[in-house]
Design a protein around this motif. Structure first.
Motif: not given
Ligand code: NCD
Length: 395
Positions: A188, A184-185, A178-182, A176
């Protein structure tokens, strides 16, 4: 000189393995998972992929001098000898530069050490976080703790928690964020490995139990358990080990019978694909192995009732004593003792995930007997955890 293996570098290794007279490294083509949250839902191919890889590590460790190829069945084995289960020297560099974080929110001896040894044997670094002395004691949620450790750049989080579903929660939390961009890769990509969540699952324990059964019955080439019957005896309803055993063993073809008093082994467990019996003595003569469980008093509602701890046993200073009326009566009906073992099939084995409450679920003479696979299970724990880390981190 130790021969080093890297199951990820398949072709050169396969040739080397052939020269060494051993099986080539298993293919990881049946594995595409980033996480190991449970055995339920894994296919037979996926289970076999982990187990076959574990076997490759077992053989590699044997080549560097481990005792693992010569079965040790008694409690007196030396587990710290060179090349033994506690030898943390790398046998492979495949996880060099990677970091495995142990997040144990609940007590553990075997599992935590075993994961650390496994990670280091593959060249990874380990970081240990225990709930005592961390911000968990200040009220931080498991999701927040895990996200913070992930933000420091670990590659895998090995998590033990008292709540069923805690590992799924962490996995969802990181996805979640990760999806919100909070995050990084790299965060994730953190692999979550379940080291026991409440009553839910303990997948690596299930795998090491399967490995031990397969070894005993000469099934290490196929991990085909058809024709074998396992009885899981004791506090099955509260056991994450039992749920992983049932899922993994039945998928590989074994028959599983859960045995214990109705309060600990409810009929509803049959929905998991096992059978249920309350009569140990009628089941014992038919089984190839028993996996004996501790009464997990801490996982039952605490009432402070005196029954369990007051019976002069080492039942673990137990709370929740009303789970059984009396330890003595429980032991009379369900303890695995020498008389019961004498009625089992000649080759049948005794397993126990530990910790053992001697005199309650298992008598000391049986725990220390040739039939006992307890330390063998611990040894296998390292190689199945190496396989789980290797596959999830290389997914
Ligand atoms: C088990 C556990 O913690 O779930 N032990 C283990 O991992 N070796 C079983 C238990 O606590 O009784």
């Amino acid at each position: 000189v130790a021969q080093r293996v890297s199951p990820s570098r398949r072709s050169s290794k396969a040739a080397g393995a052939e020269r060494a007279g051993t099986a080539p490294a298993p293919s990881s083509s049946s594995w595409s998972r980033q996480h190991l949250l449970g055995l339920r839902g894994l296919s037979g191919d996926e289970l076999r992929t982990i187990l076959v890889r574990a076997r490759a590590y077992d053989r590699a460790m044997a080549r560097v001098g481990s005792h693992t190829t010569a079965p040790t069945t008694t409690m007196g084995a030396d587990a710290s000898a060179p090349g033994s289960a506690l030898d943390t020297r790398p046998i492979s560099n495949e996880l060099r530069g990677r970091t495995v974080g142990n997040l144990f929110f609940e007590d553990s001896t075997r599992t935590r050490v075993s994961f650390s040894v496994a990670a280091r044997r593959l060249g990874a670094q380990t970081v240990d976080l225990a709930s005592v002395g961390s911000s968990i004691s200040k009220g931080e949620t498991v999701g927040d703790t895990a996200a913070n450790i992930a933000a420091m750049g670990v590659d895998a989080l090995v998590i033990r928690h008292r709540s069923s579903g805690a590992c799924h929660l962490v996995e969802r939390t990181l996805a979640h964020l990760g999806h919100d961009g909070r995050v990084g890769a790299s965060q994730q990509r953190v692999s979550i490995i379940n080291a026991g969540d409440g009553r839910h699952e303990h997948p690596t324990q299930g795998l090491l139990d399967i490995y031990t059964l397969a070894e005993r019955y000469g099934r290490l080439d196929s991990f085909d358990l058809r024709g074998l019957t396992l009885a899981i005896v004791g506090d099955v309803g509260a056991s994450r080990v039992a749920r992983s055993d049932i899922a993994g063993m039945t998928t590989l073809g074994a028959r599983v019978i859960c045995v214990g008093p109705p309060g600990l082994v409810p009929k509803a467990l049959e929905t998991l694909g096992c059978e249920v019996s309350h009569d140990l003595d009628s089941v014992l003569t038919r089984v190839d192995a028993v996996n004996v469980l501790r009464i997990q008093f801490e996982r039952h509602e605490s009432s402070g009732a005196p029954g369990a701890a007051g019976a002069g046993t080492n039942a673990g200073g137990a709370k929740g004593g009303n789970v059984i009326a009396s330890v003595r009566e429980y032991a009379e009906l369900y303890a695995i003792n020498a008389q019961r073992v004498a009625r089992m099939k000649r080759d049948a084995i005794i397993m126990h995930p530990g910790p053992i409450n001697r005199g309650v679920e298992l008598t000391a003479d049986v725990a220390d007997s040739q039939r006992s696979m307890v330390l063998r299970q611990v040894t296998h724990g390292v190689v199945v955890r190496m396989a789980a880390l290797s596959l999830c981190l290389g997914h």
